[in-house]
Write an enzyme that holds these catalytic residues in place. Structure first.
Site, PDB file in Angstrom:
ATOM      1  N   SER B 140       0.847  -1.197   0.000  1.00  0.00           N
ATOM      2  CA  SER B 140       0.000   0.000   0.000  1.00  0.00           C
ATOM      3  C   SER B 140       0.883   1.248   0.000  1.00  0.00           C
ATOM      4  CB  SER B 140      -0.937  -0.057   1.211  1.00  0.00           C
ATOM      5  OG  SER B 140      -1.915   0.937   1.165  1.00  0.00           O
ATOM      6  N   ASP B 305      -9.056  -6.431  -4.389  1.00  0.00           N
ATOM      7  CA  ASP B 305      -8.624  -5.138  -3.857  1.00  0.00           C
ATOM      8  C   ASP B 305      -9.162  -4.044  -4.777  1.00  0.00           C
ATOM      9  OD1 ASP B 305      -7.369  -2.880  -2.917  1.00  0.00           O
ATOM     10  OD2 ASP B 305      -5.340  -3.699  -3.000  1.00  0.00           O
ATOM     11  N   HIS B 338      -8.128  -5.074  -0.054  1.00  0.00           N
ATOM     12  CA  HIS B 338      -6.830  -4.424   0.145  1.00  0.00           C
ATOM     13  C   HIS B 338      -6.088  -5.006   1.350  1.00  0.00           C
ATOM     14  CE1 HIS B 338      -3.900  -1.274  -0.385  1.00  0.00           C
ATOM     15  NE2 HIS B 338      -4.079  -0.835   0.835  1.00  0.00           N
TER      16      HIS B 338
END
Lengths: 369, 369
Positions: B140, B305, B338
């Protein structure tokens, strides 16, 4: 319209008396067979089509769909818009005075459901002398009402036209509603829902709620096309004020909305969305839940709608087919996400136009104009 | 680690002196060739792996990835965790005392960027006597730092391992960040960022911000499986308190987070996300932006995601291939959205394990243990 007969709500409370704002378009024919009820979604009202005087800003929320020459042609159909109970555009809602206390209902306004709205709308039809609707129609939360009409009053609705809707909210849908409600309820100006007495409104919370909503109405793709990473001022400011166009847009939408919409109504309408779940009373079996329906159906969905995705419409289609109902279904290619149901999407409008032309033919309404 | 040399930030401000919390695992080898820098995302810290004493709750945020016998095996690699500048876990941030005023930095703490963090991390390596990293790694926002390492210090990083990341935020990503920031900034307890002096924290706003974040970390599907429409009490309450399990979960997450995380840090970290855009300085040409990179790459993404979708990783892969870089890319089937990059996804861990085994082989680190 004023109603004196108490309305028992699904949650157990009773509305002793109430008013509903109603607006109609076109003429009810002698056979009283050409009535179309248009049900509104979250932030709309009875003012479906047309404008007041010359004010262009007063265009109805579905003016591209309903009117003379529109897909729902008011030269053939008699269209009825009703502002739902609990809303803030003139019908009885949290801002109204509770006759029992002489003060605004505020936090004491009962939670209303899609089913309650349908029952209240049925009384509007009674008042207008309409036994059977040519169609009950709506998008999103309005589509849920159209669907509920087919279940609660199967003999009173010939066609159900539902766009961008779902048989129930998903966990993610409920999650977005819950965050929006928390933003409102934790605003210190909310005062437990009785902010009217304090001369304030929970404007910041309502604004954040609306911003969240807006993100879910637009597709990722539409946002990328419309805003991308464009900067408002051409350069980054290295701060927390507006840098990106999308920030500016969302803030503007939030502020505009919080200037005219009632926060308690926002809570009520999102809760009605959360609670709608006809299959819930049938162990999750949607086909069983839809068994009472006698109407014919037109369902439309939009490819980039991630709020009420096409798959949710297909669930309804499958459940109706399992009941041998007549269903037309169109999945419309559109980049506009959930908002597409309100927009001038040519294929979508063509489908609805053709469907209503067929209804007009079935009813022998003759050519428009 | 205390740093006295001023750090010039991308936004123009200068950090005169600062502290960074650093935690390391394993042993730096004699050749100083086995160092892996693990970069954290929004709410994590230098505490990557292991636990403090016997406290199970103190497990590091990537303990399933880093440690003895883990995919990044600390019997072979020397792993470094750094809490970034502006964060709230011991490094200099808005809660720290600004020596110039004797008061917490608060609203005067400068906006920091991914590039600033990378430069600060480079000084940590200097201090540790590490010239070149075996790998810069993260997921991320951490993946953005790993990518930035390969661009700003191409000679100092042999491998770049980035999971669930993106070359920049989309308009929708920025929109979610902006709503979260508005929730914080409009909380009356925010006091323009200088709430420390008032003995309060903008807890409600931070809680709403976290709830929004959580929705974007989970997939629609994961939420449906985990919560669906399950009710907490078995029946609807016809009110605005918790009815659904998903509401209860989100409120809990929001409250927990707002009890330990600093609101100003939340603003800073989301802004760093918004601003990261290496292609932005090359007219949107990502291949051109990635041209300086000399590292080899492992990119991983997760099918559900929707925050940083596989397509965003593929953009990076294509841009690297256009530069004839060596890239391994794995798109992992996972229902966990995610969040999957933090989870014990067997295929994902296998891929990372195999990749680090190859690095160890290249470096002649020998078998673990």
């Amino acid at each position: 319209m004023h109603f004196d007969t108490p309305l028992k709500l699904k949650g157990g409370a009773v509305m002793p008396a109430y008013e509903l704002m109603v607006e109609t378009y076109g003429q009810l024919n002698a056979a009283r067979s050409n009535a179309v009820l248009v049900c509104h979604a979250l932030n709309a009202s009875h003012h479906v089509a047309g404008r007041y005087g010359d004010d262009e800003k007063s265009r109805g929320w579905w003016d591209n769909m309903v009117g003379p020459g529109r897909p729902v042609d008011t030269r053939q159909f008699f269209v009825i818009g009703v502002n739902n109970l609990g809303s803030c555009f003139g019908s009885t809602g949290p801002m109204s005075i509770d006759p029992a206390t002489g003060k605004p209902w505020g936090s004491r306004f009962p939670v209303v459901t899609v089913e309650d709205w349908v029952d209240a709308q049925a009384r509007v039809l009674d008042r207008l002398g309409i036994e059977r609707l040519a169609a009950a129609m709506g998008g999103s939360l309005g589509g849920m009402q159209a669907l509920s009409w087919a279940l609660r009053h199967p003999q009173r609705v010939a066609h159900c036209v539902a766009s961008a809707t779902a048989p129930s909210l998903s966990a993610q849908n409920i999650a977005f509603n819950e965050v929006a409600r928390r933003a409102i309820i934790t605003d210190p100006d909310f005062h437990g829902g009785d902010y009217y007495a304090h001369g304030v409104v929970p404007r910041q919370g309502l604004s954040v709620a609306r911003m969240i909503g807006h993100i879910t109405y637009l597709s990722d793709d539409a946002m990328a096309r419309k805003f991308g990473r464009s900067l408002r001022g051409g350069a980054l400011n290295y701060g927390f004020d507006v840098d990106f166009q999308i920030e500016s847009y969302l803030r503007y939408q939030g502020e505009k909305f919080s200037g005219y919409f009632d926060a308690n109504t926002y809570l009520l309408l999102t809760r009605a969305l959360d609670y709608f779940d006809p299959a819930g009373e049938h162990d999750g079996n949607l086909a069983q839940a839809l068994a009472p329906a006698r109407a014919r159906f037109l369902l439309t969905s939009f490819t980039t709608d991630w709020r009420f995705s096409p798959e949710r419409s297909r669930e309804i289609v499958r459940a109706l087919l399992a009941n041998q109902r007549q269903v037309s279904y169109a999945e419309i290619e559109s980049p506009h996400g959930h908002d597409a149901f309100l927009m001038d999407e040519p294929h979508y409008h063509d489908v609805v136009r053709a469907y209503f032309a067929r209804i007009a033919e079935q009813l022998g309404l003759g050519d428009p104009a």
